[in-house]
Design a protein around this motif. Structure first.
Motif, PDB file in Angstrom:
ATOM      1  N   TYR A  17       3.214  -4.023  -1.587  1.00  0.00           N
ATOM      2  CA  TYR A  17       2.990  -2.587  -1.458  1.00  0.00           C
ATOM      3  C   TYR A  17       2.208  -2.312  -0.175  1.00  0.00           C
ATOM      4  O   TYR A  17       1.807  -3.223   0.538  1.00  0.00           O
ATOM      5  CB  TYR A  17       2.286  -2.018  -2.679  1.00  0.00           C
ATOM      6  CG  TYR A  17       0.995  -2.710  -3.066  1.00  0.00           C
ATOM      7  CD1 TYR A  17      -0.174  -2.508  -2.347  1.00  0.00           C
ATOM      8  CD2 TYR A  17       0.930  -3.553  -4.175  1.00  0.00           C
ATOM      9  CE1 TYR A  17      -1.355  -3.126  -2.699  1.00  0.00           C
ATOM     10  CE2 TYR A  17      -0.245  -4.179  -4.544  1.00  0.00           C
ATOM     11  CZ  TYR A  17      -1.385  -3.963  -3.801  1.00  0.00           C
ATOM     12  OH  TYR A  17      -2.556  -4.585  -4.150  1.00  0.00           O
ATOM     13  N   HIS A  60       6.797  -0.331  -9.675  1.00  0.00           N
ATOM     14  CA  HIS A  60       5.499  -0.322  -8.994  1.00  0.00           C
ATOM     15  C   HIS A  60       4.424  -0.878  -9.933  1.00  0.00           C
ATOM     16  O   HIS A  60       4.334  -0.474 -11.089  1.00  0.00           O
ATOM     17  CB  HIS A  60       5.108   1.102  -8.589  1.00  0.00           C
ATOM     18  CG  HIS A  60       6.070   1.759  -7.653  1.00  0.00           C
ATOM     19  ND1 HIS A  60       6.019   1.581  -6.292  1.00  0.00           N
ATOM     20  CD2 HIS A  60       7.122   2.597  -7.889  1.00  0.00           C
ATOM     21  CE1 HIS A  60       6.987   2.292  -5.717  1.00  0.00           C
ATOM     22  NE2 HIS A  60       7.658   2.928  -6.667  1.00  0.00           N
ATOM     23  N   THR A  85      -0.241   5.699  -8.233  1.00  0.00           N
ATOM     24  CA  THR A  85      -0.634   6.007  -6.860  1.00  0.00           C
ATOM     25  C   THR A  85       0.330   7.011  -6.230  1.00  0.00           C
ATOM     26  O   THR A  85       1.497   7.115  -6.630  1.00  0.00           O
ATOM     27  CB  THR A  85      -0.650   4.742  -5.990  1.00  0.00           C
ATOM     28  OG1 THR A  85       0.670   4.192  -5.944  1.00  0.00           O
ATOM     29  CG2 THR A  85      -1.617   3.710  -6.553  1.00  0.00           C
ATOM     30  N   ALA A 107       3.387   5.194  -4.896  1.00  0.00           N
ATOM     31  CA  ALA A 107       4.421   4.853  -5.869  1.00  0.00           C
ATOM     32  C   ALA A 107       5.336   6.040  -6.133  1.00  0.00           C
ATOM     33  O   ALA A 107       6.565   5.903  -6.172  1.00  0.00           O
ATOM     34  CB  ALA A 107       3.778   4.375  -7.163  1.00  0.00           C
ATOM     35  N   VAL A 108       4.756   7.213  -6.293  1.00  0.00           N
ATOM     36  CA  VAL A 108       5.561   8.400  -6.558  1.00  0.00           C
ATOM     37  C   VAL A 108       6.365   8.784  -5.318  1.00  0.00           C
ATOM     38  O   VAL A 108       7.577   9.042  -5.396  1.00  0.00           O
ATOM     39  CB  VAL A 108       4.682   9.571  -7.013  1.00  0.00           C
ATOM     40  CG1 VAL A 108       5.506  10.851  -7.156  1.00  0.00           C
ATOM     41  CG2 VAL A 108       3.989   9.234  -8.335  1.00  0.00           C
ATOM     42  N   SER A 115       9.215   6.332  -4.544  1.00  0.00           N
ATOM     43  CA  SER A 115      10.257   6.462  -5.562  1.00  0.00           C
ATOM     44  C   SER A 115      11.126   7.684  -5.309  1.00  0.00           C
ATOM     45  O   SER A 115      12.362   7.615  -5.366  1.00  0.00           O
ATOM     46  CB  SER A 115       9.624   6.551  -6.953  1.00  0.00           C
ATOM     47  OG  SER A 115       8.919   5.370  -7.278  1.00  0.00           O
ATOM     48  N   THR A 141       6.792   7.898 -14.610  1.00  0.00           N
ATOM     49  CA  THR A 141       5.436   7.392 -14.396  1.00  0.00           C
ATOM     50  C   THR A 141       4.690   7.345 -15.712  1.00  0.00           C
ATOM     51  O   THR A 141       4.886   8.210 -16.576  1.00  0.00           O
ATOM     52  CB  THR A 141       4.659   8.247 -13.388  1.00  0.00           C
ATOM     53  OG1 THR A 141       3.351   7.673 -13.195  1.00  0.00           O
ATOM     54  CG2 THR A 141       4.501   9.687 -13.851  1.00  0.00           C
ATOM     55  N   ASP A 179       6.898   4.003 -12.059  1.00  0.00           N
ATOM     56  CA  ASP A 179       5.530   3.958 -11.521  1.00  0.00           C
ATOM     57  C   ASP A 179       4.584   3.576 -12.649  1.00  0.00           C
ATOM     58  O   ASP A 179       4.366   4.348 -13.576  1.00  0.00           O
ATOM     59  CB  ASP A 179       5.156   5.322 -10.935  1.00  0.00           C
ATOM     60  CG  ASP A 179       3.651   5.446 -10.723  1.00  0.00           C
ATOM     61  OD1 ASP A 179       3.019   4.413 -10.415  1.00  0.00           O
ATOM     62  OD2 ASP A 179       3.119   6.562 -10.880  1.00  0.00           O
TER      63      ASP A 179
END
Length: 315
Positions: A194, A151, A219, A222-223, A226, A238, A215
């Motif tokens: 995205y 990401h 954001t 993103a988490v 994932s 991350t 990540d």
């Protein structure tokens, strides 16, 4: 005396200014560098934004952690990770506290040779993003023939992570705005836009599944995506979404609260990165360069979150 950028208060980039700072002679195990370029990183902005605290006793605050330049003086015992360091050597320094400066004294343990094929700007922007990318890929255990969802792939760390993942023989699924997709394809990634429907687009690009995720933007999307697509949360990391990442039970890396700094991994990565850059296997893409006097403008660009590559300061 030498010019150096400081934050005179906590707040927005307008608190940055250039001052005259004394540059001492290097002591034992130290070298002095005439800086030719210094990398600008989001971490630098967080230092004076108040994100890591706002103790007035730390002001004025010197900024920067990476620089490239020419050695102008050495103390005794001036042997770095790659061997003896001498006056006239072209080097990269990381970590280099207060790197936004025209001259700098750093521990020789921070100094590695500059790859001849890199410009000063590229050399000044190699290390912080590069060692972070190595740390991320090591933390998620990325191996050959695996797929990794990256990401924020068009940022400074992302572009390094894409190249390093591809070099490992992995498939890099790279999220970015469509304007960055051609660049990511050129680096060997599969670019993915995205936004709404991201998980479906990733699944279509990698129908056999995603082994790991990184990540690099912090954001919720993103988490969340994932966690949805990667079965093993120990293979998700991350460097920016610490609060959301902690809730999701994924790895937190870097300088945030509760994060693993990866000190040994990052230190070892420096010579790996210079060797890869020297061999032409790793490109450093520069999004913009600014004089020290325009450090605030450089930081405003970093804060947009939409730079493609590294921002550097040139004394």
């Amino acid at each position: 005396m030498s010019e150096a950028v400081v934050a005179s208060a906590y707040g927005d980039p307008e608190v940055l200014s250039v001052i005259d700072a004394a540059v001492p002679d290097p002591g034992p195990g130290q070298v002095r560098i005439e800086v030719r370029a210094a990398g600008v990183n989001p971490f630098d902005q967080k230092m004076y934004s108040g994100a890591f605290g706002a103790d007035p006793a730390n002001l004025p605050l010197r900024l920067g952690v990476e620089a490239a330049g020419v050695v102008t003086a050495v103390g005794v015992h001036a042997t770095g990770p790659a061997g003896p360091v001498e006056v006239g050597d072209e080097v990269i320094a990381y970590r280099a506290a207060g790197a936004y400066a025209a001259e700098l004294v750093v521990p020789v343990s921070s100094v590695v040779p500059k790859p001849a094929g890199l410009s000063w700007e590229q050399a000044g922007g190699l290390m912080a993003a590069g060692v972070t990318a190595v740390h991320v890929l090591e933390a998620i255990g990325l191996g050959k023939d695996e797929s990794v969802l990256i990401h924020g792939a068009a940022g400074g760390v992302g572009l390094m992570a894409v190249q390093l993942a591809v070099a490992r023989g992995a498939t890099a699924l790279a999220t970015a705005s469509p304007a960055r997709h051609e660049l990511l394809r050129d680096l060997g990634a599969i670019p993915i836009a995205y936004g709404a429907g991201l998980a479906d687009r990733v699944h279509a690009a990698a129908p056999e599944g995603v082994h790991a995720a990184a990540d690099l933007v912090g954001t919720d999307e993103a988490v969340d995506v994932s966690v949805e697509l990667v079965a093993d949360r120990s293979r998700i990391a991350t460097i920016a979404g610490f609060g959301r990442g902690a809730q999701a039970g994924i790895k937190l890396l870097g300088g945030g609260p509760g994060a693993d700094p990866g000190t040994e991994i990052r230190a070892a990565a420096r010579l790996q990165l210079t060797e890869a850059a020297e061999a032409g296997r790793l490109r450093v893409l520069i999004a913009g360069s600014y004089p020290l006097s325009e450090a605030a403008a450089a930081h405003r660009q970093i804060m947009t979150g939409h730079t493609s590559g590294k921002i550097v300061l040139v004394p």
